[in-house]
Motif scaffolding. Structure first.
Motif, PDB file in Angstrom:
ATOM      1  N   ASN A 336      62.679  15.360  24.779  1.00 43.29           N
ATOM      2  CA  ASN A 336      61.356  15.972  25.259  1.00 43.29           C
ATOM      3  C   ASN A 336      60.220  16.428  24.300  1.00 43.29           C
ATOM      4  O   ASN A 336      59.176  16.375  24.629  1.00 43.29           O
ATOM      5  CB  ASN A 336      61.542  17.174  26.357  1.00 43.29           C
ATOM      6  CG  ASN A 336      62.570  16.670  27.430  1.00 43.29           C
ATOM      7  OD1 ASN A 336      62.509  15.677  27.972  1.00 43.29           O
ATOM      8  ND2 ASN A 336      63.301  17.742  27.676  1.00 43.29           N
ATOM      9  N   VAL A 337      60.724  16.611  23.081  1.00 41.72           N
ATOM     10  CA  VAL A 337      59.626  17.159  21.818  1.00 41.72           C
ATOM     11  C   VAL A 337      59.552  16.189  21.011  1.00 41.72           C
ATOM     12  O   VAL A 337      58.519  15.959  20.606  1.00 41.72           O
ATOM     13  CB  VAL A 337      60.407  18.500  21.559  1.00 41.72           C
ATOM     14  CG1 VAL A 337      59.456  19.098  20.395  1.00 41.72           C
ATOM     15  CG2 VAL A 337      60.547  19.702  22.726  1.00 41.72           C
ATOM     16  N   MET A 338      60.768  15.742  20.350  1.00 43.55           N
ATOM     17  CA  MET A 338      60.403  14.742  19.473  1.00 43.55           C
ATOM     18  C   MET A 338      60.249  13.351  20.133  1.00 43.55           C
ATOM     19  O   MET A 338      60.227  12.249  19.250  1.00 43.55           O
ATOM     20  CB  MET A 338      61.996  14.625  18.482  1.00 43.55           C
ATOM     21  CG  MET A 338      62.006  15.957  17.875  1.00 43.55           C
ATOM     22  SD  MET A 338      63.475  16.049  16.792  1.00 43.55           S
ATOM     23  CE  MET A 338      62.591  15.101  15.117  1.00 43.55           C
ATOM     24  N   LYS A 339      60.494  13.197  21.087  1.00 41.56           N
ATOM     25  CA  LYS A 339      60.238  11.840  21.726  1.00 41.56           C
ATOM     26  C   LYS A 339      61.129  10.732  21.066  1.00 41.56           C
ATOM     27  O   LYS A 339      60.818   9.595  20.871  1.00 41.56           O
ATOM     28  CB  LYS A 339      58.785  11.162  21.724  1.00 41.56           C
ATOM     29  CG  LYS A 339      57.823  12.391  22.057  1.00 41.56           C
ATOM     30  CD  LYS A 339      57.702  12.972  23.534  1.00 41.56           C
ATOM     31  CE  LYS A 339      56.533  13.904  23.738  1.00 41.56           C
ATOM     32  NZ  LYS A 339      57.075  14.482  25.079  1.00 41.56           N
ATOM     33  N   GLY A 340      62.427  11.061  20.889  1.00 38.38           N
ATOM     34  CA  GLY A 340      63.406  10.076  20.300  1.00 38.38           C
ATOM     35  C   GLY A 340      64.458   9.887  21.024  1.00 38.38           C
ATOM     36  O   GLY A 340      65.493   9.378  20.316  1.00 38.38           O
ATOM     37  N   GLY A 341      64.512   9.874  22.241  1.00 40.04           N
ATOM     38  CA  GLY A 341      65.551   9.491  23.271  1.00 40.04           C
ATOM     39  C   GLY A 341      65.941   7.988  23.057  1.00 40.04           C
ATOM     40  O   GLY A 341      67.299   7.631  23.371  1.00 40.04           O
ATOM     41  N   GLY A 342      64.868   7.316  22.541  1.00 36.74           N
ATOM     42  CA  GLY A 342      65.411   5.724  22.534  1.00 36.74           C
ATOM     43  C   GLY A 342      66.245   5.240  21.480  1.00 36.74           C
ATOM     44  O   GLY A 342      67.154   4.273  21.462  1.00 36.74           O
ATOM     45  N   ALA A 343      65.946   5.789  20.301  1.00 31.78           N
ATOM     46  CA  ALA A 343      66.538   5.420  18.969  1.00 31.78           C
ATOM     47  C   ALA A 343      68.245   5.629  19.194  1.00 31.78           C
ATOM     48  O   ALA A 343      68.855   4.530  18.811  1.00 31.78           O
ATOM     49  CB  ALA A 343      66.206   6.353  17.636  1.00 31.78           C
ATOM     50  N   PRO A 344      68.780   6.633  19.543  1.00 35.95           N
ATOM     51  CA  PRO A 344      70.181   6.746  19.607  1.00 35.95           C
ATOM     52  C   PRO A 344      70.680   5.505  20.573  1.00 35.95           C
ATOM     53  O   PRO A 344      71.636   4.754  20.281  1.00 35.95           O
ATOM     54  CB  PRO A 344      70.491   8.040  19.826  1.00 35.95           C
ATOM     55  CG  PRO A 344      69.176   9.075  19.990  1.00 35.95           C
ATOM     56  CD  PRO A 344      68.323   7.708  19.919  1.00 35.95           C
ATOM     57  N   ARG A 345      70.026   5.195  21.621  1.00 31.63           N
ATOM     58  CA  ARG A 345      70.299   4.389  22.444  1.00 31.63           C
ATOM     59  C   ARG A 345      70.449   2.841  22.025  1.00 31.63           C
ATOM     60  O   ARG A 345      71.426   2.041  22.055  1.00 31.63           O
ATOM     61  CB  ARG A 345      69.709   4.232  23.828  1.00 31.63           C
ATOM     62  CG  ARG A 345      70.027   5.495  24.874  1.00 31.63           C
ATOM     63  CD  ARG A 345      69.006   5.513  25.942  1.00 31.63           C
ATOM     64  NE  ARG A 345      69.447   6.423  27.038  1.00 31.63           N
ATOM     65  CZ  ARG A 345      69.012   7.671  27.064  1.00 31.63           C
ATOM     66  NH1 ARG A 345      68.385   8.301  26.058  1.00 31.63           N
ATOM     67  NH2 ARG A 345      69.672   8.486  27.789  1.00 31.63           N
ATOM     68  N   LYS A 346      69.367   2.556  21.213  1.00 29.78           N
ATOM     69  CA  LYS A 346      69.262   1.444  20.501  1.00 29.78           C
ATOM     70  C   LYS A 346      70.315   1.251  19.523  1.00 29.78           C
ATOM     71  O   LYS A 346      70.907   0.176  19.509  1.00 29.78           O
ATOM     72  CB  LYS A 346      67.816   1.165  19.826  1.00 29.78           C
ATOM     73  CG  LYS A 346      67.626  -0.138  18.952  1.00 29.78           C
ATOM     74  CD  LYS A 346      66.307  -0.064  18.454  1.00 29.78           C
ATOM     75  CE  LYS A 346      66.074  -1.445  17.842  1.00 29.78           C
ATOM     76  NZ  LYS A 346      67.077  -1.949  17.042  1.00 29.78           N
ATOM     77  N   LEU A 347      70.606   2.292  18.620  1.00 28.29           N
ATOM     78  CA  LEU A 347      71.804   1.944  17.517  1.00 28.29           C
ATOM     79  C   LEU A 347      73.157   1.765  18.379  1.00 28.29           C
ATOM     80  O   LEU A 347      73.942   0.874  18.064  1.00 28.29           O
ATOM     81  CB  LEU A 347      71.878   3.379  16.809  1.00 28.29           C
ATOM     82  CG  LEU A 347      70.675   3.561  15.838  1.00 28.29           C
ATOM     83  CD1 LEU A 347      70.827   4.997  15.396  1.00 28.29           C
ATOM     84  CD2 LEU A 347      70.604   2.453  14.727  1.00 28.29           C
ATOM     85  N   LEU A 348      73.237   2.462  19.624  1.00 24.57           N
ATOM     86  CA  LEU A 348      74.684   2.535  20.169  1.00 24.57           C
ATOM     87  C   LEU A 348      74.946   1.063  20.970  1.00 24.57           C
ATOM     88  O   LEU A 348      75.593   0.383  20.955  1.00 24.57           O
ATOM     89  CB  LEU A 348      74.774   3.483  21.095  1.00 24.57           C
ATOM     90  CG  LEU A 348      75.087   4.966  20.408  1.00 24.57           C
ATOM     91  CD1 LEU A 348      74.703   5.812  21.560  1.00 24.57           C
ATOM     92  CD2 LEU A 348      76.305   5.143  19.898  1.00 24.57           C
ATOM     93  N   SER A 349      73.641   0.563  21.496  1.00 24.10           N
ATOM     94  CA  SER A 349      73.641  -0.660  22.233  1.00 24.10           C
ATOM     95  C   SER A 349      73.778  -1.908  21.216  1.00 24.10           C
ATOM     96  O   SER A 349      74.284  -2.987  21.741  1.00 24.10           O
ATOM     97  CB  SER A 349      72.110  -0.961  22.881  1.00 24.10           C
ATOM     98  OG  SER A 349      72.088   0.100  24.067  1.00 24.10           O
ATOM     99  N   ASP A 350      73.302  -1.650  20.130  1.00 25.81           N
ATOM    100  CA  ASP A 350      73.388  -2.881  18.960  1.00 25.81           C
ATOM    101  C   ASP A 350      74.942  -3.054  18.533  1.00 25.81           C
ATOM    102  O   ASP A 350      75.225  -3.938  17.766  1.00 25.81           O
ATOM    103  CB  ASP A 350      72.661  -2.736  17.949  1.00 25.81           C
ATOM    104  CG  ASP A 350      71.131  -2.904  18.509  1.00 25.81           C
ATOM    105  OD1 ASP A 350      71.098  -3.611  19.294  1.00 25.81           O
ATOM    106  OD2 ASP A 350      70.147  -2.543  17.935  1.00 25.81           O
ATOM    107  N   LEU A 351      75.912  -1.840  19.054  1.00 23.77           N
ATOM    108  CA  LEU A 351      77.300  -1.859  18.259  1.00 23.77           C
ATOM    109  C   LEU A 351      78.105  -3.187  18.904  1.00 23.77           C
ATOM    110  O   LEU A 351      78.200  -3.092  20.037  1.00 23.77           O
ATOM    111  CB  LEU A 351      77.914  -0.684  18.512  1.00 23.77           C
ATOM    112  CG  LEU A 351      77.518   0.494  17.479  1.00 23.77           C
ATOM    113  CD1 LEU A 351      78.286   1.877  17.986  1.00 23.77           C
ATOM    114  CD2 LEU A 351      77.703   0.385  16.231  1.00 23.77           C
ATOM    115  N   PRO A 352      78.716  -3.794  18.003  1.00 24.28           N
ATOM    116  CA  PRO A 352      79.729  -4.723  18.650  1.00 24.28           C
ATOM    117  C   PRO A 352      80.746  -4.071  19.384  1.00 24.28           C
ATOM    118  O   PRO A 352      81.383  -3.010  18.818  1.00 24.28           O
ATOM    119  CB  PRO A 352      79.917  -5.736  17.185  1.00 24.28           C
ATOM    120  CG  PRO A 352      79.788  -4.770  16.388  1.00 24.28           C
ATOM    121  CD  PRO A 352      78.642  -4.230  16.663  1.00 24.28           C
ATOM    122  N   GLY A 353      81.441  -4.744  20.289  1.00 24.66           N
ATOM    123  CA  GLY A 353      82.510  -4.144  20.851  1.00 24.66           C
ATOM    124  C   GLY A 353      82.350  -2.934  21.714  1.00 24.66           C
ATOM    125  O   GLY A 353      83.244  -2.251  22.064  1.00 24.66           O
TER     126      GLY A 353
END
Length: 439
Positions: A336-353
């Motif tokens: 809500n403040v840093m507007k950074g909710g997408g970055a962790p999801r991107k890193l996690l979604s790109d993980l194989p397996g």
């Protein structure tokens, strides 16, 4: 009461109070309103109470103080607000005024607040001693004795519950492990000043270590200024604004001297106040320009890795291996403040397996909110109960988050409401690091 009213008039931004259009868009975003359905438990309701008090329509009595303390400070109302009301600033200003005149705190509470906010958190060496003392408590057998005899529950059941899920305290912080400078691996992409935090460097020292090593792998030189101190978030949220400003000024000087391109945080709660140092110090003579310099360089570690770092490599899944199912719980302040909710999801979604399954209301507060789960345990636990219903529905093996307070709260939720043998909570950096292939 008149003196408190005058203080509220001085501290509250009246323009922000009148900016509220009373449209109600904030209501479904507010955790306390969702739990109670009471208008006073909403951002709109609290703003109305503040304005009525300043305007002399109502007295700033104990119920007014209590209602201001019921707010989690998650700031989910701000992205939902079409008028862009700075509610987070208003609630901090109100609490600052209340602390000047408060009638809520007993003598021992005032003593504890002074010890924590002035005697402990601003001093990294004392926090280090706290970590060593906690480590001794955990390793010497005292913890087992305290649990067996029920001594940990003397003060409150909530503290007893929280003690059960505390991580193993670290004996050494990042400066003790690495020194104040760590070289980039391969071509250097930039210089990062790492904000090590106070509790992060004591209770989550391994996460700090992994953060440094991941940043190095991603091509960053890391500088860890030894003169940095607590971010001031707990102080600002608890009405200790002057102390928060002093901590901010010390941090600005420390990182300016380091000459960094970025200032990185791995704790959403810390990052949210760091990125708003420009607001915190905007009316402090000779500091506004330096605060803008600092705030403009602050990034969450996930955002820095996703947007500015060299591509990291992660181990591939074995043939026939089922993907690991995970879900992500947002850090309120990161989202809500840093507007950074997408970055962790991107890193996690790109993980194989790895299969990332979104839980319902992942962006809603978990009930941690700094020390809210200690000061307001009933509401915090009620919110956590509903959060765990959504988490369990994903059937995830890992609940991943980006803030130490959220991490502890999710561990508590697993302790109470999940299969502890098959579900665990982890910081996003720990989850990524344990799957990273180092060069």
């Amino acid at each position: 009461m008149d003196s408190m009213r005058q203080t509220l008039k001085l501290k509250l931004d009246y323009d922000q109070l009148t900016n509220c259009m009373r449209c109600g868009f904030c209501l479904p975003a507010c955790p306390t309103f969702k739990e109670t359905g009471l208008e006073a438990e909403s951002p709109r309701g609290r703003i109305a109470l503040m304005k009525a008090t300043v305007d002399g329509v109502m007295d700033p009595d104990v119920p007014f103080e209590e209602q201001m303390s019921h707010c989690l400070g998650c700031r989910a109302c701000e992205p939902a607000c079409p008028a862009d009301v700075k509610y987070g600033q208003l609630i901090e200003q109100a609490r600052d005024a209340i602390e000047t005149h408060t009638r809520q705190h007993r003598g021992w509470v005032r003593g504890v607040r002074k010890l924590v906010f002035k005697g402990l958190f601003p001093h990294q060496n004392r926090m280090s001693l706290l970590g060593k003392g906690l480590r001794l408590y955990q390793k010497s057998g005292l913890q087992a004795v305290a649990r067996k005899t029920g001594a940990v529950g003397v003060f409150s059941k909530q503290l007893s519950d929280m003690e059960r899920i505390l991580p193993e305290a670290g004996g050494q912080g990042v400066v003790q492990r690495f020194g104040t400078r760590v070289a980039a691996k391969g071509e250097k992409l930039g210089t990062v000043g790492m904000f090590r935090g106070c509790l992060m460097d004591v209770m989550f020292a391994e996460t700090n270590r992994k953060t440094v090593e991941m940043l190095s792998e991603a091509g960053f030189e890391i500088v860890i200024p030894d003169t940095q101190n607590c971010c001031g978030a707990l102080h600002a949220h608890s009405g200790e604004i002057d102390q928060a400003r002093q901590l901010a000024m010390n941090n600005i000087l420390a990182f300016q001297a380091a000459g960094v391109d970025y200032i990185v945080s791995n704790a959403g709660g810390c990052g949210a106040i760091l990125v708003e140092y420009d607001h915190l110090l905007h009316d402090v003579p000779d500091w506004s320009e330096q605060a803008v310099w600092f705030a403009g360089r602050v990034k969450d570690v996930s955002t820095l890795l996703a947007e500015n770092g060299r591509k990291l490599h992660f181990r591939k899944e074995e043939a026939g291996e089922a993907p690991v199912r995970i879900t992500y719980q947002d850090s309120c302040h990161l989202k809500n403040v840093m507007k950074g909710g997408g970055a962790p999801r991107k890193l996690l979604s790109d993980l194989p397996g790895v299969e990332l399954v979104e839980m319902q209301d992942a962006g809603s507060c978990c009930g941690s909110a700094g020390i809210y789960n200690i000061t307001q345990p009933q509401m915090a636990n009620q919110i956590l109960d509903h959060k765990m219903q959504h988490a369990n529905a994903t059937q995830a093996s890992y609940i991943v988050t980006s803030n130490p307070g959220c991490l502890l709260q999710m561990k508590l939720g697993i302790e109470k409401h999940a299969d502890r043998e098959h579900v665990q909570a982890t910081h996003v950096i720990d989850f990524l690091y344990d799957r990273m292939v180092k060069r």
